[in-house]
Design a protein around this motif. Structure first.
Motif, short mmCIF file in Angstrom:
data_model
loop_
_atom_site.label_atom_id
_atom_site.label_comp_id
_atom_site.label_asym_id
_atom_site.label_seq_id
_atom_site.Cartn_x
_atom_site.Cartn_y
_atom_site.Cartn_z
N ASN A 154 -6.90 6.09 -8.05
CA ASN A 154 -5.55 6.47 -7.61
C ASN A 154 -5.62 7.53 -6.53
N SER A 209 -4.34 7.08 -2.72
CA SER A 209 -3.30 7.90 -2.10
C SER A 209 -3.91 8.76 -0.99
N ASN A 224 -3.98 6.73 2.17
CA ASN A 224 -2.69 6.56 2.82
C ASN A 224 -2.23 7.83 3.52
N THR A 225 -2.66 9.01 3.00
CA THR A 225 -2.23 10.25 3.64
C THR A 225 -3.35 10.87 4.48
#
Lengths: 225, 223
Positions: free
Chosen positions: A178, A182, A185-186
């Motif tokens: 996870n 994430s 994506n950032t």
């Protein structure tokens, strides 16, 4: 962001002490989820693999279908496996665990079966001659002798499961995956690297732990070597 | 079954097969990734494994690389490479991650195959005055070929499976249909993509199996 502009988080560096200290809780939770998913999957896999391997050994006709089916399951890509189970479980941890159980089955069944088949016939006859019934023969002689091969399979299955859990990020239950997802994506480098390294550390630690357990459980193999 | 019929109608809709996001294009990308990575990893792993196997050195190296390879999540490697400067050059981060993933099984199987060639045969070849190079090409490699090919088969199937993960990191391939389905919250599309990927993986597996059956007789025993 309350962080001052000139720390490693603001500069988005790969290795960042400030990340470790400020996100300790998040990392801990993710690692814990990772461990839970892995442990649950491997334990359920083991509980299913032992009877399957015993059945495949007991009845000759069962060996082909059992080995064939588990091999086919192993061939299905992990992302596809998790997706195929989506209609059954929805977005849940059970989906990831089930997928991982299906993966570990091939490795476990094959190795347990190989271990059972490698028990010498003379050993079995000697035990029978000493008055051992089928159940006692299985529990006291055959399973212990099959243990080294079974443990080898268990180690591979566990290490693979640790790395496959990350793919569970697609349904939100990927443990450290996870954080990797994430972080991608950032564009958060420190998060991706830290989570990746933790994955490898967990895999290696689990492997060493199982190796230690194997040594404790099979003292006779050490005396030979 | 609602999902089943939805999946079926998704798969049989003609517009889902064409275009840049269509099944045809994604299948092509998947095949391209698999073939390129398989060739690259063979070019890297096989010469090293054959020479080390011929010399009889590096067994621990092969096994260790294989074990470490298993412990490192491919998804993590994909994302890590994506965030480095390599990530800006199209598919390269995906290709590098997949090659790193495919090298260990190739290396281990080829090395083990070379070491399991009967030592008496090798000694006989040396007694006949063969040079090291002749022994490698004419004796050891043909005898080791079944295990080498098993390694290639394992690597190929794992590549098909792992190329699916490229989609999670924004790459192409069949996995893209699944991730797109997740983003659209369309279970039929997710399941349709998963079925396509699974069928493709099983197809490659059976293709290699058929290839091994058709191979010369001595190829059948070790497999």
């Amino acid at each position: 962001m309350t962080a001052p502009p000139d720390d490693c988080l603001a500069r988005n560096e790969w290795i960042c002490g400030a990340y470790l200290s400020s996100r300790r809780e998040i990392l801990w939770d993710a690692a814990l989820q990772h461990l839970q998913l892995t442990a649950l999957a491997v334990l359920i896999g083991l509980a299913l693999a032992v009877p399957l391997a015993l059945a495949a050994r007991r009845w000759r006709w069962a060996a082909g279908p059992v080995l064939g089916l588990t091999t086919i399951l192993y061939t299905i890509p992990s992302l596809a496996m998790f997706s195929l189970l989506l209609p059954v479980y929805g977005l849940s941890a059970a989906l990831v665990v089930t997928g991982l159980v299906l993966y570990s089955l091939t490795l476990l069944v094959r190795n347990i079966l190989a271990g059972l088949r490698a028990v010498p016939e003379e050993t079995r006859q000697a035990a029978r001659g000493m008055g051992y019934g089928p159940l006692r023969l299985l529990l006291a002689v055959e399973l212990p002798l099959a243990l080294p091969a079974a443990m080898a399979g268990l180690r591979i299955a566990t290490v693979s499961a640790v790395s496959l859990v990350t793919v569970g990020a697609i349904v939100g239950y990927g443990g450290l995956g996870n954080l990797i997802y994430s972080g991608m994506n950032t564009y958060f480098k420190a998060q991706v690297l830290t989570a990746s390294v933790l994955c490898v550390v967990i895999a290696v630690a689990a492997d060493l732990l199982l190796l230690g357990a194997q040594r404790l459980l099979t003292p006779w193999t050490r005396r030979q070597a | 079954m609602n999902t089943l019929s939805g999946t079926w109608s998704w798969l049989t809709t003609a517009t889902h097969w064409s275009g840049p996001d269509g099944i045809g294009n994604r299948l092509g990308e998947h095949l391209f990734l698999t073939v390129v990575c398989l060739l690259l990893s063979c070019l890297i792993a096989l010469p090293v494994a054959l020479v080390l196997g011929h010399l009889g050195k590096g067994g621990a190296l092969a096994v260790n690389i294989s074990n470490i390879g298993r412990a490192v999540p491919t998804f993590a490697v994909l994302v890590l490479l994506l965030l480095t400067p390599i990530g800006t050059y199209g598919q390269w981060s995906t290709i590098i991650a997949l090659v790193l993933f495919a090298v260990p099984p190739l290396l281990t199987n080829a090395y083990v195959g070379m070491r399991e060639v009967d030592r008496d045969v090798v000694r006989a070849a040396r007694g006949m005055g063969m040079t090291g190079r002749q022994m490698l090409w004419n004796v050891e490699l043909p005898l080791a070929l079944p295990l080498v090919l098993t390694g290639v088969r394992i690597a190929a199937v794992q590549l098909v499976a792992t190329a699916t993960l490229a989609a999670l990191a924004g790459g192409g391939g069949l996995g893209r249909i699944i991730t797109a389905g997740f983003n659209l919250a369309s279970t039929p599309q997710v399941v349709a993509g998963a079925i396509l990927v699974a069928v493709f993986a099983l197809l490659v597996e059976s293709l290699f199996e058929a290839g091994q059956r058709l191979a010369p007789n001595w190829g059948r025993e070790a497999a």
